[in-house]
Write a protein that holds these residues in place. Structure first.
Motif, short mmCIF file in Angstrom:
data_model
loop_
_atom_site.label_atom_id
_atom_site.label_comp_id
_atom_site.label_asym_id
_atom_site.label_seq_id
_atom_site.Cartn_x
_atom_site.Cartn_y
_atom_site.Cartn_z
N LYS A 175 1.26 -1.25 0.64
CA LYS A 175 0.15 0.24 -0.07
C LYS A 175 0.22 1.40 -0.42
N ILE A 176 0.22 2.07 -0.75
CA ILE A 176 1.31 3.75 -0.72
C ILE A 176 0.76 4.08 0.93
N ILE A 177 1.75 4.62 1.74
CA ILE A 177 1.89 5.82 2.95
C ILE A 177 2.28 6.43 2.80
N TYR A 178 0.89 7.51 3.05
CA TYR A 178 1.45 9.43 3.19
C TYR A 178 1.47 9.89 4.07
N LYS A 179 2.83 10.57 4.26
CA LYS A 179 3.48 10.92 5.04
C LYS A 179 3.89 12.57 4.65
N PRO A 180 3.91 13.67 6.01
CA PRO A 180 4.13 15.05 5.81
C PRO A 180 5.17 14.60 4.97
N LEU A 181 5.40 16.33 4.01
CA LEU A 181 6.20 16.52 3.41
C LEU A 181 7.24 17.19 4.14
N PRO A 182 8.69 16.81 3.94
CA PRO A 182 9.44 17.80 5.02
C PRO A 182 9.15 19.32 5.34
N LYS A 183 9.86 20.18 5.49
CA LYS A 183 9.32 21.47 5.03
C LYS A 183 9.91 22.28 3.61
N ASP A 184 11.42 21.32 3.93
CA ASP A 184 12.34 21.54 2.86
C ASP A 184 12.18 21.32 1.39
N ASP A 185 11.03 20.95 1.09
CA ASP A 185 10.78 19.60 -0.04
C ASP A 185 9.96 20.50 -1.23
N PRO A 186 10.80 20.35 -2.22
CA PRO A 186 10.34 21.58 -3.22
C PRO A 186 8.82 20.49 -3.39
#
Length: 73
Positions: A19-30
């Protein structure tokens, strides 16, 4: 192609039930990526010769072969 679509292609190729797991992006992620190979084409005369689908299959088969060899040792 989106990251989600890419992940779905890989899951389909490998035949897993992952399954695809969604996590929050790092603050500096484009937030948006749009790689541009124009410079490689202009300066090096390079362009892809293999489709993404075929490249994924080749890569998957390569690493699957390495694992099979390692497990037989």
């Amino acid at each position: 192609v989106t990251i989600k679509e890419f992940a779905e292609e890989i899951i389909k190729l490998t035949g897993t039930s992952q399954k695809i797991i969604y996590k929050p992006l790092p603050k500096d992620d484009p937030k948006q990526r749009q790689p541009d190979i124009t410079k490689a084409k202009e300066l090096l005369g390079w362009e892809p010769k293999v489709s993404r689908k075929d490249g994924l299959k080749i890569t998957y088969d390569y690493f699957k072969g390495i694992l099979a060899k390692a497990e037989s040792v």
